[in-house]
Design a protein around this motif. Structure first.
Motif, PDB file in Angstrom:
ATOM      1  N   LEU A 285       2.134 -24.242 -10.108  1.00  0.00           N
ATOM      2  CA  LEU A 285       2.420 -22.820 -10.182  1.00  0.00           C
ATOM      3  C   LEU A 285       1.304 -21.969  -9.584  1.00  0.00           C
ATOM      4  CD1 LEU A 285       4.052 -22.681 -13.714  1.00  0.00           C
ATOM      5  CD2 LEU A 285       5.186 -22.253 -11.518  1.00  0.00           C
ATOM      6  N   ALA A 286       0.044 -22.355  -9.789  1.00  0.00           N
ATOM      7  CA  ALA A 286      -1.076 -21.605  -9.215  1.00  0.00           C
ATOM      8  C   ALA A 286      -1.000 -21.621  -7.691  1.00  0.00           C
ATOM      9  CB  ALA A 286      -2.413 -22.182  -9.694  1.00  0.00           C
ATOM     10  N   HIS A 287      -0.702 -22.772  -7.121  1.00  0.00           N
ATOM     11  CA  HIS A 287      -0.580 -22.866  -5.661  1.00  0.00           C
ATOM     12  C   HIS A 287       0.642 -22.094  -5.160  1.00  0.00           C
ATOM     13  CE1 HIS A 287      -3.840 -25.564  -4.396  1.00  0.00           C
ATOM     14  NE2 HIS A 287      -3.778 -25.976  -5.656  1.00  0.00           N
ATOM     15  N   ALA A 288       1.722 -22.115  -5.918  1.00  0.00           N
ATOM     16  CA  ALA A 288       2.925 -21.368  -5.537  1.00  0.00           C
ATOM     17  C   ALA A 288       2.634 -19.862  -5.548  1.00  0.00           C
ATOM     18  CB  ALA A 288       4.079 -21.706  -6.470  1.00  0.00           C
ATOM     19  N   ILE A 289       1.955 -19.383  -6.573  1.00  0.00           N
ATOM     20  CA  ILE A 289       1.603 -17.962  -6.661  1.00  0.00           C
ATOM     21  C   ILE A 289       0.691 -17.587  -5.503  1.00  0.00           C
ATOM     22  CG2 ILE A 289       0.277 -16.279  -8.007  1.00  0.00           C
ATOM     23  CD1 ILE A 289       1.345 -17.785 -10.527  1.00  0.00           C
ATOM     24  N   PHE A 290      -0.299 -18.428  -5.225  1.00  0.00           N
ATOM     25  CA  PHE A 290      -1.210 -18.146  -4.132  1.00  0.00           C
ATOM     26  C   PHE A 290      -0.463 -18.139  -2.793  1.00  0.00           C
ATOM     27  CE2 PHE A 290      -4.352 -19.169  -0.888  1.00  0.00           C
ATOM     28  CZ  PHE A 290      -5.258 -18.150  -1.120  1.00  0.00           C
ATOM     29  N   GLY A 291       0.457 -19.069  -2.612  1.00  0.00           N
ATOM     30  CA  GLY A 291       1.258 -19.103  -1.388  1.00  0.00           C
ATOM     31  C   GLY A 291       2.102 -17.853  -1.228  1.00  0.00           C
ATOM     32  N   ALA A 292       2.680 -17.366  -2.313  1.00  0.00           N
ATOM     33  CA  ALA A 292       3.460 -16.125  -2.263  1.00  0.00           C
ATOM     34  C   ALA A 292       2.553 -14.947  -1.898  1.00  0.00           C
ATOM     35  CB  ALA A 292       4.148 -15.884  -3.605  1.00  0.00           C
ATOM     36  N   CYS A 293       1.340 -14.954  -2.420  1.00  0.00           N
ATOM     37  CA  CYS A 293       0.371 -13.901  -2.112  1.00  0.00           C
ATOM     38  C   CYS A 293       0.007 -13.937  -0.624  1.00  0.00           C
ATOM     39  CB  CYS A 293      -0.871 -14.091  -2.978  1.00  0.00           C
ATOM     40  SG  CYS A 293      -2.105 -12.818  -2.807  1.00  0.00           S
ATOM     41  N   GLN A 294      -0.235 -15.136  -0.092  1.00  0.00           N
ATOM     42  CA  GLN A 294      -0.538 -15.265   1.335  1.00  0.00           C
ATOM     43  C   GLN A 294       0.625 -14.785   2.196  1.00  0.00           C
ATOM     44  OE1 GLN A 294      -1.743 -19.435   1.805  1.00  0.00           O
ATOM     45  NE2 GLN A 294      -3.768 -18.695   2.387  1.00  0.00           N
ATOM     46  N   ALA A 295       1.841 -15.130   1.807  1.00  0.00           N
ATOM     47  CA  ALA A 295       3.026 -14.695   2.566  1.00  0.00           C
ATOM     48  C   ALA A 295       3.152 -13.173   2.517  1.00  0.00           C
ATOM     49  CB  ALA A 295       4.281 -15.363   2.010  1.00  0.00           C
ATOM     50  N   TRP A 296       2.886 -12.576   1.356  1.00  0.00           N
ATOM     51  CA  TRP A 296       2.931 -11.126   1.205  1.00  0.00           C
ATOM     52  C   TRP A 296       1.936 -10.458   2.152  1.00  0.00           C
ATOM     53  CZ3 TRP A 296      -0.693  -7.819  -1.588  1.00  0.00           C
ATOM     54  CH2 TRP A 296      -0.210  -6.523  -1.821  1.00  0.00           C
ATOM     55  N   ILE A 297       0.732 -11.001   2.225  1.00  0.00           N
ATOM     56  CA  ILE A 297      -0.295 -10.465   3.122  1.00  0.00           C
ATOM     57  C   ILE A 297       0.161 -10.613   4.573  1.00  0.00           C
ATOM     58  CG2 ILE A 297      -2.644 -10.833   3.996  1.00  0.00           C
ATOM     59  CD1 ILE A 297      -3.374 -11.631   1.038  1.00  0.00           C
ATOM     60  N   LYS A 298       0.624 -11.805   4.924  1.00  0.00           N
ATOM     61  CA  LYS A 298       1.052 -12.083   6.300  1.00  0.00           C
ATOM     62  C   LYS A 298       2.214 -11.184   6.721  1.00  0.00           C
ATOM     63  CE  LYS A 298       2.600 -15.790   9.317  1.00  0.00           C
ATOM     64  NZ  LYS A 298       3.013 -17.182   9.395  1.00  0.00           N
ATOM     65  N   ASN A 299       3.108 -10.879   5.792  1.00  0.00           N
ATOM     66  CA  ASN A 299       4.277 -10.057   6.095  1.00  0.00           C
ATOM     67  C   ASN A 299       4.005  -8.553   6.047  1.00  0.00           C
ATOM     68  OD1 ASN A 299       5.856 -12.327   6.487  1.00  0.00           O
ATOM     69  ND2 ASN A 299       6.495 -12.411   4.350  1.00  0.00           N
TER      70      ASN A 299
ATOM     71  N   LYS B 198       2.446  -6.739   3.508  1.00  0.00           N
ATOM     72  CA  LYS B 198       2.389  -6.128   2.177  1.00  0.00           C
ATOM     73  C   LYS B 198       3.464  -5.062   2.009  1.00  0.00           C
ATOM     74  CE  LYS B 198      -2.597  -6.567   2.359  1.00  0.00           C
ATOM     75  NZ  LYS B 198      -3.847  -5.820   2.348  1.00  0.00           N
ATOM     76  N   LYS B 199       4.668  -5.394   2.405  1.00  0.00           N
ATOM     77  CA  LYS B 199       5.783  -4.432   2.349  1.00  0.00           C
ATOM     78  C   LYS B 199       6.195  -4.096   0.925  1.00  0.00           C
ATOM     79  CE  LYS B 199       7.410  -6.074   6.761  1.00  0.00           C
ATOM     80  NZ  LYS B 199       8.199  -7.126   7.342  1.00  0.00           N
ATOM     81  N   GLU B 200       6.141  -5.070   0.042  1.00  0.00           N
ATOM     82  CA  GLU B 200       6.510  -4.838  -1.355  1.00  0.00           C
ATOM     83  C   GLU B 200       5.318  -4.212  -2.085  1.00  0.00           C
ATOM     84  OE1 GLU B 200       8.840  -7.834   0.604  1.00  0.00           O
ATOM     85  OE2 GLU B 200       6.699  -7.848   0.170  1.00  0.00           O
ATOM     86  N   SER B 201       5.618  -3.419  -3.080  1.00  0.00           N
ATOM     87  CA  SER B 201       4.554  -2.775  -3.850  1.00  0.00           C
ATOM     88  C   SER B 201       3.870  -3.810  -4.745  1.00  0.00           C
ATOM     89  CB  SER B 201       5.131  -1.653  -4.719  1.00  0.00           C
ATOM     90  OG  SER B 201       5.870  -2.204  -5.800  1.00  0.00           O
ATOM     91  N   PRO B 202       2.646  -3.496  -5.213  1.00  0.00           N
ATOM     92  CA  PRO B 202       1.995  -4.393  -6.170  1.00  0.00           C
ATOM     93  C   PRO B 202       2.863  -4.654  -7.406  1.00  0.00           C
ATOM     94  CG  PRO B 202       0.391  -2.869  -5.299  1.00  0.00           C
ATOM     95  CD  PRO B 202       1.742  -2.421  -4.782  1.00  0.00           C
ATOM     96  N   GLN B 203       3.558  -3.635  -7.887  1.00  0.00           N
ATOM     97  CA  GLN B 203       4.419  -3.819  -9.058  1.00  0.00           C
ATOM     98  C   GLN B 203       5.587  -4.746  -8.736  1.00  0.00           C
ATOM     99  OE1 GLN B 203       3.816  -2.408 -12.342  1.00  0.00           O
ATOM    100  NE2 GLN B 203       5.167  -4.155 -12.674  1.00  0.00           N
ATOM    101  N   GLU B 204       6.196  -4.606  -7.571  1.00  0.00           N
ATOM    102  CA  GLU B 204       7.306  -5.487  -7.189  1.00  0.00           C
ATOM    103  C   GLU B 204       6.841  -6.938  -7.105  1.00  0.00           C
ATOM    104  OE1 GLU B 204      10.351  -2.971  -4.411  1.00  0.00           O
ATOM    105  OE2 GLU B 204       8.319  -3.260  -3.608  1.00  0.00           O
ATOM    106  N   MET B 205       5.674  -7.165  -6.540  1.00  0.00           N
ATOM    107  CA  MET B 205       5.150  -8.537  -6.432  1.00  0.00           C
ATOM    108  C   MET B 205       4.819  -9.096  -7.811  1.00  0.00           C
ATOM    109  SD  MET B 205       5.431  -9.626  -3.421  1.00  0.00           S
ATOM    110  CE  MET B 205       4.499 -11.147  -3.573  1.00  0.00           C
TER     111      MET B 205
END
Length: 179
Positions: A146-160, A162-169
């Motif tokens: 789960l920690a790696h999955a969360i980190f991967g989602a964070c990396q994807a958010w940065i790469k994309n 940061k279109k979604e708000s912090p609250q949405e993420m």
């Protein structure tokens, strides 16, 4: 302009240059020459402040480690607050975002993954863990996964971008981890 102001501007220029360099190059591939050219300063100015790029990033990371440590301590047992504050910092801190990208520094990435893993692991120790039917080693692997999955989602958010708000993420991630 005072010496302290010049020193501060030079350090900021170097950190800003690192953000630019990390967009298309891995941290380990970035040379001091590229950093100073991108920052618009001389090599001697760089070496006045730092021994090498590793010392430069180390001083920045130490500051970040303290900030992140404070967030995880402040929100112990309250994942929503911790995630939200981290995403809010990521919207402001361009260098932190760059360091967490796939080209970024592994030390800060490992630090954050470890903090996430420890935060999640606590939920597998509580009495409701039996509901999840995880035993022994499964709890450890689940928190690592789960920690790696969360980190991967964070990396994807940065790469994309940061279109979604912090609250949405934050809301998105909270649906996938134990409460």
């Amino acid at each position: 302009m005072t010496k302290d102001q010049r020193r501060s501007l030079t350090k900021k220029a170097l950190l800003d240059a690192l953000v630019i360099c990390l967009k298309d190059q891995d941290f380990n591939e970035i040379t001091t020459i590229r950093l100073v050219q991108t920052a618009g300063i001389s090599r001697s100015s760089f070496y006045t402040h730092y021994k090498d790029k590793f010392e430069m990033i180390d001083s920045y990371q130490k500051e970040l480690f303290h900030k992140l440590e404070y967030i995880f301590d402040k929100y112990e047992g309250k994942k929503e607050g911790a995630f939200l504050e981290i995403f809010e910092i990521l919207t402001r801190e361009k260098l932190l975002s760059a360091l967490l990208s796939t080209n970024g520094a592994k030390e800060i990435q490992d630090f954050l993954i470890n903090k996430l893993q420890r935060m999640i692991a606590k939920d597998f120790i509580d009495p409701t863990a039996e509901k999840r039917a995880l035993k022994g080693f499964e709890k450890d692997y689940a928190s690592i996964y789960l920690a790696h999955a969360i980190f991967g989602a964070c990396q994807a958010w940065i790469k994309n971008g940061k279109k979604e708000s912090p609250q949405e993420m934050t809301d998105f991630l909270l649906r996938f981890i134990p409460q």
